[in-house]
Design a protein around this motif. Structure first.
Motif, PDB file in Angstrom:
ATOM      1  N   SER A 157      10.143  41.783   5.499  1.00  7.51           N
ATOM      2  CA  SER A 157       8.851  42.151   5.753  1.00  7.51           C
ATOM      3  C   SER A 157       7.698  41.218   5.042  1.00  7.51           C
ATOM      4  O   SER A 157       7.043  40.372   5.542  1.00  7.51           O
TER       5      SER A 157
ATOM      6  N   GLU B  36       5.522  38.015   6.337  1.00  8.87           N
ATOM      7  CA  GLU B  36       4.026  38.020   6.056  1.00  8.87           C
ATOM      8  C   GLU B  36       3.698  36.586   5.198  1.00  8.87           C
ATOM      9  O   GLU B  36       2.527  36.106   5.467  1.00  8.87           O
TER      10      GLU B  36
ATOM     11  N   ALA C 112      -3.289  37.602  14.102  1.00 11.59           N
ATOM     12  CA  ALA C 112      -2.443  37.513  13.428  1.00 11.59           C
ATOM     13  C   ALA C 112      -1.292  38.874  14.029  1.00 11.59           C
ATOM     14  O   ALA C 112      -0.028  38.477  14.314  1.00 11.59           O
ATOM     15  N   SER C 113      -1.939  40.120  14.470  1.00  8.62           N
ATOM     16  CA  SER C 113      -0.728  41.124  14.849  1.00  8.62           C
ATOM     17  C   SER C 113      -0.143  40.690  16.129  1.00  8.62           C
ATOM     18  O   SER C 113       0.775  40.951  16.641  1.00  8.62           O
ATOM     19  N   ALA C 114      -1.171  39.679  17.035  1.00 11.83           N
ATOM     20  CA  ALA C 114      -0.443  39.349  18.620  1.00 11.83           C
ATOM     21  C   ALA C 114       0.529  38.163  18.174  1.00 11.83           C
ATOM     22  O   ALA C 114       1.442  38.066  19.174  1.00 11.83           O
TER      23      ALA C 114
ATOM     24  N   ASN D 248       3.014  38.390  15.677  1.00 10.06           N
ATOM     25  CA  ASN D 248       3.752  38.711  14.691  1.00 10.06           C
ATOM     26  C   ASN D 248       4.735  39.902  15.353  1.00 10.06           C
ATOM     27  O   ASN D 248       4.109  41.086  15.615  1.00 10.06           O
ATOM     28  N   ASP D 249       5.928  39.618  15.664  1.00  8.36           N
ATOM     29  CA  ASP D 249       6.678  40.436  16.433  1.00  8.36           C
ATOM     30  C   ASP D 249       7.882  41.391  15.334  1.00  8.36           C
ATOM     31  O   ASP D 249       8.663  40.737  14.754  1.00  8.36           O
ATOM     32  N   PRO D 250       7.312  42.667  14.945  1.00 11.31           N
ATOM     33  CA  PRO D 250       8.442  43.351  14.177  1.00 11.31           C
ATOM     34  C   PRO D 250       9.819  43.406  14.705  1.00 11.31           C
ATOM     35  O   PRO D 250      10.816  43.609  13.903  1.00 11.31           O
TER      36      PRO D 250
ATOM     37  N   ARG E 228       6.895  32.909  16.589  1.00 12.69           N
ATOM     38  CA  ARG E 228       5.449  32.663  16.303  1.00 12.69           C
ATOM     39  C   ARG E 228       4.849  31.592  17.293  1.00 12.69           C
ATOM     40  O   ARG E 228       3.804  31.598  17.709  1.00 12.69           O
TER      41      ARG E 228
END
Length: 214
Positions: free
Chosen positions: A61, A65, A87-89, A91-93, A169
């Motif tokens: 993680s 980041e 950023a959240s869009a 960034n695929d966990p 990304r």
């Protein structure tokens, strides 16, 4: 270091119990004691694997980041576009979870292989009456091979995670292709040099999973 930790558990068990107990089996029958200790060591290795999984999720993680910050900074400096609000869009966990599952399985495979080879050396040696010195040398070789394999896995998986983050990304940002640049190392792979400057699609290429950065 984290990958090798599970091998160190087997090394400590061999040094403090398995080999001393093996020496005693040459004069008396204590195979059940050895089997019990091997099983106990395996349980300790399983716990270490779980600990590795917890550590890996945090480490990956943090890497993710850092990777994202580098990407945002690069786009900002080159194109004057601030991607931070999005950023959240991009960034695929799921990338981290997939890497976690893969790495935990690899650590477990290192432990399983080490256990199998150590057990084989001990029980085969006991049946043949092999000297403790010879069995010690064999187990030392097994541990050395396991450490080398763990280190190779760590290097390979770190590179693959970075490459996968690149692909995920860039695709999330709408990039469908990439240009290959070889590393300019002193001894690069010939097929990497042959690709230098060529453009490839992220999907449907003929690189057989050999992503940039690996």
């Amino acid at each position: 270091r984290r990958m090798v930790a599970v091998v160190d558990i087997w090394a400590a068990s061999a040094r403090t119990y398995l080999l001393p107990e093996y020496a005693r089996t040459l004069t008396r029958d204590s195979i059940p004691d050895l089997a019990v200790q091997i099983a106990a060591t395996d349980q300790a290795a399983v716990r270490a694997t779980l600990d590795f999984g917890s550590w890996f999720r945090g480490w990956a993680s943090d890497l993710s980041e850092w990777h994202l910050r580098k990407l945002v900074a690069s786009v900002l400096s080159q194109l004057s576009i601030n991607l931070a609000p999005f950023a959240s869009a991009i960034n695929d966990p799921a990338v981290i979870e997939a890497a976690l599952a893969r790495n935990v399985a690899l650590v477990r495979s290192v432990s399983d292989e080490t256990r199998a080879k150590i057990a084989d050396a001990i029980f085969r040696g006991q049946q043949a009456g092999t000297s403790t010195a010879d069995v010690t040398r064999e187990i030392s070789a097994v541990l050395g091979q396991s450490r080398d394999r763990a280190k190779r896995i760590a290097t390979d998986q770190t590179a693959k995670l970075g490459a996968t983050l690149d692909q995920q990304r860039q695709e999330a940002m709408g990039f469908t292709h990439f240009k290959w640049w070889h590393s300019r190392k002193l001894h690069p792979r010939e097929y990497h040099v042959a690709r230098d400057g060529k453009v490839y699609p992220w999907r449907g290429n003929d690189l057989n999973g050999d992503l940039p950065g690996i």
